[in-house]
Enzyme design. Structure first.
Site, short mmCIF file in Angstrom:
data_model
loop_
_atom_site.label_atom_id
_atom_site.label_comp_id
_atom_site.label_asym_id
_atom_site.label_seq_id
_atom_site.Cartn_x
_atom_site.Cartn_y
_atom_site.Cartn_z
N GLU A 58 -2.49 -3.91 6.83
CA GLU A 58 -3.56 -4.90 6.95
C GLU A 58 -3.62 -5.95 5.84
O GLU A 58 -4.69 -6.48 5.55
CB GLU A 58 -4.91 -4.17 7.00
CG GLU A 58 -5.35 -3.51 5.67
CD GLU A 58 -4.97 -2.06 5.51
OE1 GLU A 58 -4.00 -1.60 6.17
OE2 GLU A 58 -5.62 -1.34 4.72
N HIS A 113 -6.90 -2.06 14.96
CA HIS A 113 -7.07 -1.35 13.70
C HIS A 113 -6.82 -2.25 12.49
O HIS A 113 -7.67 -2.35 11.60
CB HIS A 113 -6.11 -0.16 13.68
CG HIS A 113 -6.18 0.68 12.44
ND1 HIS A 113 -6.92 1.84 12.36
CD2 HIS A 113 -5.61 0.52 11.22
CE1 HIS A 113 -6.80 2.35 11.15
NE2 HIS A 113 -6.01 1.58 10.42
N GLU A 114 -5.69 -2.92 12.48
CA GLU A 114 -5.36 -3.74 11.31
C GLU A 114 -6.31 -4.93 11.20
O GLU A 114 -6.74 -5.31 10.10
CB GLU A 114 -3.90 -4.23 11.36
CG GLU A 114 -2.87 -3.12 11.52
CD GLU A 114 -3.00 -1.97 10.56
OE1 GLU A 114 -3.47 -2.17 9.43
OE2 GLU A 114 -2.63 -0.83 10.94
N GLY A 172 2.91 2.56 10.67
CA GLY A 172 2.62 1.78 11.86
C GLY A 172 2.47 0.29 11.58
O GLY A 172 3.15 -0.54 12.15
N ALA A 173 1.55 -0.02 10.67
CA ALA A 173 1.28 -1.42 10.38
C ALA A 173 0.44 -1.51 9.12
O ALA A 173 -0.06 -0.50 8.63
CB ALA A 173 0.53 -2.06 11.54
N GLU A 227 0.86 -1.18 0.00
CA GLU A 227 0.00 0.00 0.00
C GLU A 227 0.90 1.24 0.00
O GLU A 227 1.85 1.27 0.76
CB GLU A 227 -0.91 0.03 1.22
CG GLU A 227 -1.90 1.20 1.13
CD GLU A 227 -2.93 1.24 2.26
OE1 GLU A 227 -2.85 0.43 3.19
OE2 GLU A 227 -3.80 2.09 2.18
N GLU A 245 -9.98 4.09 5.99
CA GLU A 245 -9.18 4.53 7.13
C GLU A 245 -10.00 5.28 8.18
O GLU A 245 -9.87 5.03 9.37
CB GLU A 245 -7.98 5.38 6.66
CG GLU A 245 -6.97 4.59 5.82
CD GLU A 245 -6.40 3.36 6.52
OE1 GLU A 245 -6.58 3.21 7.75
OE2 GLU A 245 -5.78 2.52 5.84
N1 TRP Z 1 -3.09 0.93 5.61
C1 TRP Z 1 -2.21 1.06 6.72
C2 TRP Z 1 -3.06 1.35 7.94
O1 TRP Z 1 -3.59 2.37 8.12
C3 TRP Z 1 -1.19 2.13 6.64
C4 TRP Z 1 -0.29 2.26 5.48
C5 TRP Z 1 -0.50 2.92 4.35
C6 TRP Z 1 1.04 1.91 5.40
N2 TRP Z 1 0.60 3.01 3.59
C7 TRP Z 1 1.56 2.40 4.21
C8 TRP Z 1 1.85 1.21 6.23
C9 TRP Z 1 2.89 2.26 3.87
C10 TRP Z 1 3.17 1.04 5.89
C11 TRP Z 1 3.70 1.57 4.74
O2 TRP Z 1 -3.32 0.50 8.69
ZN ZN Z 2 -5.62 1.71 8.46
#
Ligand code: TRP
Ligand code: ZN
Length: 901
Positions: free
Chosen positions: A284, A317-318, A281-282, A141, A340
């Site tokens: 999904e 969240h994830e 952060g993380a 992502e 989000e």
């Molecule tokens: N979709 C992820 C979240 O909000 C966050 C995310 C978006 C992300 N782009 C990213 C994480 C790039 C790592 C690197 O949970």
């Molecule tokens: Zn998210």
């Protein structure tokens, strides 16, 4: 490396810089091909990794139209085939920096094969496939998949993935991807393989691959319909004792989502992997969440209560994304808040359920007000659903996430829990398996409730924070109480037309002089309609006009209004209330958010009065009645301890700076610090008593009781720390507290308090902390961050040393966020009048730009706020933005710098 660069000539000498192409929502077009399935083979290597992908495709229209595939310039194309026949460059396809165009694919069904070589080991952008700590790890992502192979890398192209991973068995014993493991085995030359099939179709951004040396903590969760799900959390072996809290959080999240949203997990396996090098952060990815290790790993000795809460929230969240994001995904990246905003709302609700709901609300509002409002007021201001962007990476913002969650919360406030849940049910009934828009979500909410939400939709398309102005009058004669409300919508750089009034839900209570909420019977609105309120004590007014008044009937006595309870809309409330009224609400408001808020407004007024005195050269004088009011809350045993600790917290320098034009952050910091010191001095005995009463020994537990106790204990310690430079007894107390700390929460609190004052104690404590923890990278983040954010004058020298320190590594985003991000929060040093702090940040941005565009772009953030500050600082910051621009940075940095200038 997978780094998008501004095409040559974009920033041509002497010319107006041409912007890299912006992408517009209005230009959306459906992809002309569908993909039945995708089979990928990854041959992992040390020099190169070969990716072979095979798609079964068909033209949606049944005719041949050119097919565009995304692909980063770092890809080495080794072969491209249609139905087994190799395609010829220039004849069958054209290849450019970012795209591959197949000129006339077959009009029926066909198979597209593509072979690329990539170099994950040299990928410092951490986007696409890269290596972290010797392991392979992916991040797709938003647009990382195009750094792996040529593919329609857009969220509305969904398909079923089969992934075969081949790699050295000794180096990469664990091979993971999405879905179910269907085959594995050994191969010649010390290699082995694994085949993963994900039965759910998904967009490429949810693809993930992990390969390396890990151990897993295993557990099981039985869903409400009886499916037994294997849960695994993978980490490096030396961290395996730190995953229990993440596992507990995951199980709580799974259960909570069933109970509150009726949403159940849909596979037999759920994996989480911790990665040390991670941009955010993380992530999904379907059934294979990848986490920044700081959001998975926790032990009492190395993680604070704050970390424990963050881990719980982000694990939630994830996990919640499995429905809000994966099962129903986004049609295009303009719809990012669809997943989000909604998922942040869900994780906030989960955390409120697990902890104290009012405290969680206060925490979230503090973030919105101190950071999202600033974003909304700056050059990067954009609506929750942006209308255009250059790099989508730059739109993972507080606006899309946190304001987006506020928008979801407003649906909830307007429709109630039951109506909201009806809307959610209809949303899934209509859109499961689809890639949709925020309009689709809106429509489901309206239709399920048989209602029209009218101008509420504008919250998605109009940027900027509305100001809500309220005046009130009580009419003794006819016993009515009137609120005159008006909304002002700020001009923002994205604006193409005049803004229209947004529906603002205003939750209100009227507090009678005896401190109780009055019973509300009916309200008449200036548009004429009268609504009866079935004897409730709070009511949600729906403001739809630019200005509108609401008159409550049968109000027996003159009340003190409590407006915007629970922060019912993300607006700046302007309402005159005297210190007396604010003190009254601080001790009586039944809405805990507004109780806290009354204290914030009281102290903000005081700080601004003092700022005026300071700037006119007067000596500062504390208002003792404010100290007294805060003292009462601090010692009110009927209140939750954690709430009391939050009530003692002053608005941040950032939040204060946001409220005045041409702010001088150093002055604000000085005055704020004076108030902190005065409160500390005035309430010293109370703080000491609280510290002692809550300084209980015993094993650390991250439960509510323990967290509350530590939070008020450490609030007291932090205030007492303000007195240490002139009070030997306190100085000794801090040192003892540091030495005797048996968990990281208490240890960091003591270290923070000691470090507020320069001197020998500070040096010693930092040294001993380093000696104790130098082998724990996550603890080193705290050590770096604490020093970086210091407001001791001249700290830039320390920053320069820390850049060279073994505890720092510019390639690791966490370290950059702690050290560089931490520094930008130092009012005194980042905003030093000579501009040295700004120059330091620009130097780093320029360095980072070559390594990791996403991280570099995030570090430009503080500069985008330059218009908030006094003229001298504006000029200094602007000069640094120009200096960055002159280095022809990558697209990510370019977009932000360009828009700022
Ligand atoms: N979709 C992820 C979240 O909000 C966050 C995310 C978006 C992300 N782009 C990213 C994480 C790039 C790592 C690197 O949970
Ligand atoms: Zn998210």
């Amino acid at each position: 490396m997978c780094v998008g660069t501004v095409a040559e000539g974009n920033v041509a000498k002497g010319e107006e810089p041409a912007t890299p192409a912006a992408i517009y929502l209005k230009d959306y077009q459906e992809y002309p091909y569908s993909i039945a399935d995708l089979t990928m083979t990854f041959d992992l290597g040390e020099e190169k990794t070969t990716v072979h992908s095979v798609c079964r495709m068909s033209s949606k229209s049944g005719s041949s139209v050119p097919m565009m595939l995304n692909g980063d310039a770092s890809l080495e194309l080794k072969g491209l085939y249609v139905d087994g026949k190799p395609l010829v460059e220039g004849v069958d396809y054209d290849l450019s920096e970012k795209e591959l165009l197949i000129k006339s694919p077959p009009s029926g069904d066909f198979v597209l094969g593509c072979i690329t070589d990539i170099e994950p080991q040299n990928n410092t952008s951490l986007n696409g496939l890269y290596k972290s700590d010797g392991n392979f790890c992916s991040q797709c992502e938003a647009e990382g998949f195009r750094c792996i192979t040529y593919y329609p890398d857009r969220p509305d192209v969904m398909t079923k993935f089969t992934v075969k991973i081949v790699g050295d068995k000794e180096k990469y014993p664990v091979l993971l991807s999405n879905g179910n493991l269907v085959a594995e085995g050994d191969l010649e030359g010390g290699k082995h393989y694994a085949v993963w099939v994900d039965p759910w179709k998904k967009p490429a951004y949810l693809f993930a691959l992990v390969a390396g040396q890990y151990v897993a903590l295993e557990d099981k969760f039985t869903t409400k319909s009886g499916r037994v799900v294997d849960l695994r959390i993978y980490t490096a072996a030396h961290n395996s004792h730190k995953t229990q809290h993440a596992m507990d959080s995951l199980k709580h999240a799974m259960k909570w989502d069933e109970d509150r949203f009726r949403l159940e997990y849909d596979l037999d396996l759920f994996n989480i992997v911790a990665a040390d090098d991670f941009n955010m952060g993380a992530m999904e990815n379907k059934s294979l969440n990848v986490f920044n290790s700081r959001l998975v790993l926790a032990s009492p000795e190395t993680a604070t209560d704050f970390d424990y809460n963050r881990i719980e929230g982000v694990i939630g969240h994830e996990y919640f994304h499995n429905w809000t994001g994966n099962r129903v995904t986004c049609r295009d990246w303009f719809q990012l808040s669809l997943k989000e905003g909604l998922t942040v709302f869900r994780d906030q609700e989960f955390s409120s359920f697990m902890n104290s709901a009012p405290v969680k609300r206060i925490d979230d509002v503090m973030i919105v007000r101190s950071r999202q409002f600033a974003e909304d007021a700056g050059p990067m201001a954009h609506p929750v659903r942006p209308a255009s962007y250059m790099k989508i990476d730059n739109f993972y913002t507080l606006t899309v996430y946190d304001k987006g969650a506020e928008v979801i919360r407003m649906y909830h406030t307007l429709l109630g829990e039951e109506g909201f849940q009806k809307g959610i049910d209809l949303y899934f009934e209509r859109h499961d398996g689809q890639a949709v828009t925020t309009d689709d979500f809106y429509k489901a909410m309206e239709d399920a409730n048989n209602t029209s939400l009218g101008s509420f939709k504008l919250w998605y398309s109009q940027a900027g924070t509305p100001t809500l102005k309220v005046t009130t009058e009580y009419n003794e004669g006819d016993k009515t109480f009137t609120l005159n409300c008006s909304q002002e919508l700020p001009v923002t750089p994205d604006m193409t037309q005049e803004k229209k009034p947004q529906l603002i839900p205003i939750k209100i209570g009227l507090v009678s002089p005896d401190g109780k909420d009055l019973v509300l019977t009916s309200v008449q609105d200036s548009t004429g309609s009268e609504t009866s309120i079935g004897n409730a004590t709070t009511y949600v007014l729906k403001m739809t006009e630019m200005s509108q008044s609401f008159t409550f009937k049968n109000v027996p006595v003159k009340p003190t209004p409590s407006v915007l309870r629970n922060f019912s809309a993300p607006v700046k409330l302007e309402m005159e209330q005297s210190s007396e009224e604010l003190k009254f609400l601080l001790s009586n408001d039944s809405d805990e958010f507004n109780k806290w808020e009354a204290g914030q407004r009281l102290i903000t007024n005081l700080i601004f009065d003092l700022l005026k005195s300071h700037q006119s050269g007067q000596e500062l004088q504390m208002d003792n009645s404010v100290t007294e009011a805060f003292g009462q809350v601090l010692t009110d045993d009927s209140l939750d301890k954690e709430f009391r600790a939050y009530a003692m917290e002053l608005p941040s320098t950032e939040e204060l700076a946001d409220k005045i034009p041409k702010a001088n952050p150093v002055d604000i910091h000085k005055v704020r610090n004076f108030v902190l010191k005065s409160l500390a001095a005035g309430l010293k005995d109370k703080f000491l008593q609280i510290y002692n009463a809550n300084n209980v020994k015993g094993a650390y537990k991250p439960d509510r009781e323990g967290k509350s106790r530590r939070s008020i204990r450490n609030c007291a310690l932090s205030y007492l720390g303000k007195l240490a430079d002139s009070d030997a007894e306190i100085k000794a107390l801090l040192n003892t507290s540091f030495k005797e700390a048996s968990n990281m929460t208490d240890q960091m609190a003591a270290l923070g308090a000691i470090c507020g004052n320069a001197g020998e104690d500070r040096e010693n404590a930092l040294k001993s902390f380093y000696t104790q923890w130098s082998n724990e990278p996550l603890v080193m983040l705290k050590w770096l961050g604490l020093q970086a954010g210091s407001n001791i004058e001249g700290n830039l020298k320390v920053m320069k040393e820390l850049l060279e320190h073994p505890a720092f590594d510019i390639k690791n985003p966490n370290k950059v966020y702690s050290l560089v991000g931490g520094f930008t929060r130092s009012a005194v040093n980042f905003h030093a009048a000579d501009g040295s702090g700004y120059e330091f940040l620009a130097d780093l941005v320029i360095k980072l730009d070559k390594l990791n565009p996403q991280v570099a772009a995030r570090m430009v953030g503080p500069f985008t706020k330059y218009k908030k500050y006094d003229d001298a600082r504006q000029a200094l910051m602007k000069a640094q933005l120009e200096r960055i621009l002159a280095t022809k940075p990558c697209e990510n940095v370019y977009e932000i710098v360009f828009k700022s200038l």
